[in-house]
Design an enzyme around this catalytic site. Structure first.
Site, PDB file in Angstrom:
ATOM      1  N   ARG A 142       0.254 -11.233  13.534  1.00 59.51           N
ATOM      2  CA  ARG A 142      -0.553 -10.718  12.576  1.00 59.51           C
ATOM      3  C   ARG A 142       0.239 -10.793  11.280  1.00 59.51           C
ATOM      4  NH1 ARG A 142      -4.712  -8.505  12.193  1.00 59.51           N
ATOM      5  NH2 ARG A 142      -4.445  -6.458  11.331  1.00 59.51           N
TER       6      ARG A 142
ATOM      7  N   ARG B 243     -13.941  -5.315  15.404  1.00 59.07           N
ATOM      8  CA  ARG B 243     -12.873  -4.599  16.037  1.00 59.07           C
ATOM      9  C   ARG B 243     -13.642  -3.113  16.127  1.00 59.07           C
ATOM     10  NH1 ARG B 243      -7.943  -2.152  12.477  1.00 59.07           N
ATOM     11  NH2 ARG B 243      -9.461  -0.635  11.916  1.00 59.07           N
TER      12      ARG B 243
ATOM     13  N   HIS C 111      -2.722   0.962  16.345  1.00 64.31           N
ATOM     14  CA  HIS C 111      -2.029   1.469  15.207  1.00 64.31           C
ATOM     15  C   HIS C 111      -0.720   2.146  15.713  1.00 64.31           C
ATOM     16  CE1 HIS C 111      -1.963   2.339  10.860  1.00 64.31           C
ATOM     17  NE2 HIS C 111      -2.979   1.436  11.103  1.00 64.31           N
TER      18      HIS C 111
ATOM     19  N   HIS D 213     -15.020  -4.737  10.784  1.00 65.44           N
ATOM     20  CA  HIS D 213     -14.383  -3.175  11.543  1.00 65.44           C
ATOM     21  C   HIS D 213     -15.639  -2.226  11.912  1.00 65.44           C
ATOM     22  CE1 HIS D 213     -10.052  -3.064   9.981  1.00 65.44           C
ATOM     23  NE2 HIS D 213     -10.246  -4.065  10.277  1.00 65.44           N
TER      24      HIS D 213
ATOM     25  N   TYR E 146      -7.069   7.301  12.972  1.00 59.15           N
ATOM     26  CA  TYR E 146      -7.034   5.963  12.253  1.00 59.15           C
ATOM     27  C   TYR E 146      -8.026   5.167  12.643  1.00 59.15           C
ATOM     28  CZ  TYR E 146      -6.157   1.225  11.402  1.00 59.15           C
ATOM     29  OH  TYR E 146      -6.611  -0.007  10.791  1.00 59.15           O
TER      30      TYR E 146
ATOM     31  N   ASP F  24      -6.261  -3.242   1.662  1.00 56.42           N
ATOM     32  CA  ASP F  24      -5.164  -3.200   0.632  1.00 56.42           C
ATOM     33  C   ASP F  24      -4.582  -4.562   0.429  1.00 56.42           C
ATOM     34  OD1 ASP F  24      -4.801  -2.191   3.488  1.00 56.42           O
ATOM     35  OD2 ASP F  24      -2.756  -2.643   2.903  1.00 56.42           O
TER      36      ASP F  24
ATOM     37  N   ASP G 160      -7.432  -1.629  17.664  1.00 58.74           N
ATOM     38  CA  ASP G 160      -5.947  -1.355  17.002  1.00 58.74           C
ATOM     39  C   ASP G 160      -5.636   0.001  17.571  1.00 58.74           C
ATOM     40  OD1 ASP G 160      -3.887  -1.277  15.429  1.00 58.74           O
ATOM     41  OD2 ASP G 160      -4.924  -1.906  13.523  1.00 58.74           O
TER      42      ASP G 160
ATOM     43  N   GLU H  90       1.591  -6.876  11.571  1.00 59.69           N
ATOM     44  CA  GLU H  90       0.864  -6.915  10.111  1.00 59.69           C
ATOM     45  C   GLU H  90       1.902  -6.144   9.113  1.00 59.69           C
ATOM     46  OE1 GLU H  90      -2.313  -4.342  11.116  1.00 59.69           O
ATOM     47  OE2 GLU H  90      -1.427  -2.471  10.237  1.00 59.69           O
TER      48      GLU H  90
ATOM     49  N   GLU I   9      -8.647 -11.335  10.222  1.00 63.22           N
ATOM     50  CA  GLU I   9      -9.141 -10.105   9.880  1.00 63.22           C
ATOM     51  C   GLU I   9      -9.809  -9.947   8.546  1.00 63.22           C
ATOM     52  OE1 GLU I   9      -6.271  -6.656   9.580  1.00 63.22           O
ATOM     53  OE2 GLU I   9      -7.718  -5.211   9.827  1.00 63.22           O
TER      54      GLU I   9
ATOM     55  N   HIS J  94      -3.352 -10.202   9.094  1.00 61.96           N
ATOM     56  CA  HIS J  94      -3.783  -8.723   8.469  1.00 61.96           C
ATOM     57  C   HIS J  94      -4.897  -9.116   7.250  1.00 61.96           C
ATOM     58  CE1 HIS J  94      -2.258  -5.001   6.739  1.00 61.96           C
ATOM     59  NE2 HIS J  94      -3.394  -4.692   7.476  1.00 61.96           N
TER      60      HIS J  94
ATOM     61  N   TRP K 199       2.019   6.872  12.194  1.00 56.64           N
ATOM     62  CA  TRP K 199       0.547   6.814  11.639  1.00 56.64           C
ATOM     63  C   TRP K 199       0.030   5.480  11.938  1.00 56.64           C
ATOM     64  CZ3 TRP K 199      -2.303   4.093   8.064  1.00 56.64           C
ATOM     65  CH2 TRP K 199      -3.414   4.345   7.848  1.00 56.64           C
TER      66      TRP K 199
ATOM     67  N   GLU L  50      -4.124  -4.420  19.626  1.00 59.46           N
ATOM     68  CA  GLU L  50      -3.281  -4.612  18.379  1.00 59.46           C
ATOM     69  C   GLU L  50      -2.157  -3.569  18.203  1.00 59.46           C
ATOM     70  OE1 GLU L  50      -5.394  -5.132  14.813  1.00 59.46           O
ATOM     71  OE2 GLU L  50      -3.835  -4.313  13.686  1.00 59.46           O
TER      72      GLU L  50
ATOM     73  N   ASN M 108       0.841  -1.139  -0.043  1.00 62.41           N
ATOM     74  CA  ASN M 108      -0.043   0.129  -0.107  1.00 62.41           C
ATOM     75  C   ASN M 108       0.970   1.418  -0.031  1.00 62.41           C
ATOM     76  OD1 ASN M 108      -2.446   1.396   0.325  1.00 62.41           O
ATOM     77  ND2 ASN M 108      -3.088   0.925   2.007  1.00 62.41           N
TER      78      ASN M 108
HETATM   79  O1  KDG Z   1      -2.134  -0.362   4.626  1.00 59.55           O
HETATM   80  C1  KDG Z   1      -2.082  -0.134   6.039  1.00 59.55           C
HETATM   81  C2  KDG Z   1      -3.448  -0.678   6.291  1.00 59.55           C
HETATM   82  O2  KDG Z   1      -3.553  -2.107   5.985  1.00 59.55           O
HETATM   83  C3  KDG Z   1      -3.522  -0.756   8.081  1.00 59.55           C
HETATM   84  O3  KDG Z   1      -3.524   0.534   8.352  1.00 59.55           O
HETATM   85  C4  KDG Z   1      -4.814  -1.523   8.374  1.00 59.55           C
HETATM   86  O4  KDG Z   1      -3.983  -1.511  10.712  1.00 59.55           O
HETATM   87  C5  KDG Z   1      -4.647  -2.143   9.660  1.00 59.55           C
HETATM   88  C6  KDG Z   1      -5.419  -3.253  10.120  1.00 59.55           C
HETATM   89  O5  KDG Z   1      -5.300  -3.579  11.308  1.00 59.55           O
HETATM   90  O6  KDG Z   1      -6.156  -3.687   9.341  1.00 59.55           O
HETATM   91 MG    MG Z   2      -3.727  -3.058  12.436  1.00 58.72          MG
END
Ligand code: KDG
Ligand code: MG
Length: 402
Positions: free
Chosen positions: A283, A147, A212, A122, A159, A316, A210, A262, A339, A312, A402, A236, A37
């Site tokens: 993941r 989630r 993130h 999600h 996020y 994407d 998550d 991930e 997921e 994961h 991020w 996560e 991605n």
């Molecule tokens: O490309 C980045 C995403 O796949 C990511 O931000 C998604 O963290 C993610 C998740 O847990 O699905």
């Molecule tokens: Mg994630």
């Protein structure tokens, strides 16, 4: 049998996907996902310029040798670009092998260990109220695991909170959009979300969250502790994981289960985490961790340490990755959860697939191979369109994760 062609297909049915199609002299072909991605074209070049010329003429059945050839043989090992390229080759070759055997791939991986693969969806909203409504929708759809992410008061965006409810697409701009982050505001808000969700839905559903990569280890420990009453399935990516030892501190302080990986590419990225049992779920996934061959190695290693899979499966990762992941998930003894962020109807049309969702579980289907194909004519109608993931800054302007 010999490989006669290795073609890279780039398509953007709503988002970019990179797919490798390997064809043999017997007319059989296999496909593999190579999507990275926001950095898609680097993998396209790696495959077209450096891998395809070395594939032509090889026996597609020698999956392990071909994997080692591109991993050890490259000299420059690991990294997301290399491992996504190797993953695409590996996935396509397993697809071919299972087609030759006339079996669904999971049979070649040892046969099924369960009847279906439990997935999580999600749910997200701009605030707690909206997130509660979204969780209800997933409950109505039959999900057993959900989630939950919510907007944070005082932050313009964060996020996991999306405009399109079923299809979260963070790679949203031609140049990276900038988000602003406050750990203080987040840590104050997140426990309230799960308190409300447990009050409303009880403990019958698995809830996941998550972070993130946004906290420090001690902040993650604090969040894990404050979430304990709500018994999450997992917390996560609480911290960035280049430093695997960071998880020792989190682990010492909380019984909230931990998931990470991930963005990992190899077994080495998770060795300490698994060996010291610092996490509960790994993941890593097919496309970013070297394909079925390498992911299976990671899962086997994890199984000795009671660590389960939680692959994961964001939008994407293409349906070709999802299909392969489901076959492995059906077979792996230490499968945990998968997921499942749904793809748009346009994407599903470009990638016809045998997998299907029922009552909170995905099943890979019984089609020989991994069960996912690509409609090349349709794919050609959606040209590549540059799209970046956002970047993150603290309120004072400092660059953050991020
Ligand atoms: O490309 C980045 C995403 O796949 C990511 O931000 C998604 O963290 C993610 C998740 O847990 O699905
Ligand atoms: Mg994630």
């Amino acid at each position: 049998m010999k490989i006669t062609d290795a073609k890279v297909i780039v398509t953007c049915p709503g988002r970019n996907f990179v797919t490798l199609k390997i064809t043999t002299d017997e007319g059989l072909y296999g496909i593999g996902d190579a999507t990275l991605n926001g950095r898609e074209l680097s993998v396209v070049s790696y495959l077209e310029d450096h891998i395809a010329p070395c594939l032509i003429g090889r026996d597609p059945h020698q999956i392990e040798d071909i994997w080692q050839y591109f991993y050890r043989g490259a000299y420059w090992r690991t990294g997301p670009v290399t491992m996504a390229a190797i993953a695409a080759v590996d996935t396509a070759l397993w697809d071919i092998k299972a087609k030759v055997a006339n079996m669904p791939l999971y049979q070649l991986l040892g046969g099924k260990s369960r009847n279906g693969v439990m997935v999580y969806g999600h749910a997200n909203g701009r605030d707690i109220e909206e997130t509660v409504d979204e969780v209800s929708k997933y409950v109505d759809l039959g999900y057993k695991a959900i989630r939950a992410q919510s907007g944070i008061p005082g932050l313009a965006s964060t996020y996991g909170v999306s405009k399109d409810k079923m299809f979260y697409e963070p790679a949203d701009a031609d140049m990276p959009s900038e988000n602003v982050w406050s750990t203080t505001k987040y840590l104050d808000h997140a426990p309230k979300l799960f308190e409300t969700l447990r009050e409303k839905f009880g403990f019958d559903y698995h809830l996941l969250h998550d972070v993130h990569h946004r906290l420090t280890p001690i902040e993650a420990a604090r969040l894990g502790k404050s979430l304990e009453p709500y018994r999450l399935f997992w917390m996560e990516d609480a911290v960035p994981a280049e430093n695997q030892e960071n998880f020792r501190l989190i682990r010492q302080h909380t019984t909230t289960p931990l998931a990470v990986g991930e963005i990992f590419n190899t077994i080495w990225d998770c060795r300490t985490l698994i060996q010291e049992q610092l996490i509960d779920y790994i993941r890593t996934t097919v496309v970013h961790a070297g394909g079925i061959t390498h992911l299976r190695r990671i899962l086997d290693f994890a199984s000795i340490y009671n660590v389960r899979s939680g692959c994961h499966g964001a939008t994407d990762l293409s349906p070709a990755c999802m299909g392969a992941s489901l076959h492995l998930g059906l077979a792996a003894p230490n499968f945990g959860i998968q997921e499942y962020m749904r793809h748009t109807p346009e994407t599903d049309e470009v990638f016809p697939h045998a997998y299907s969702f029922k009552d909170g579980y995905l099943h890979p289907g019984e089609t020989p191979g991994h069960g996912v194909d690509i409609n090349e004519d349709l794919a050609a109608k959606y040209p590549y369109s540059r799209a970046y993931l956002p970047v993150n800054r603290l309120e004072d302007g400092t660059m953050w994760n991020w």
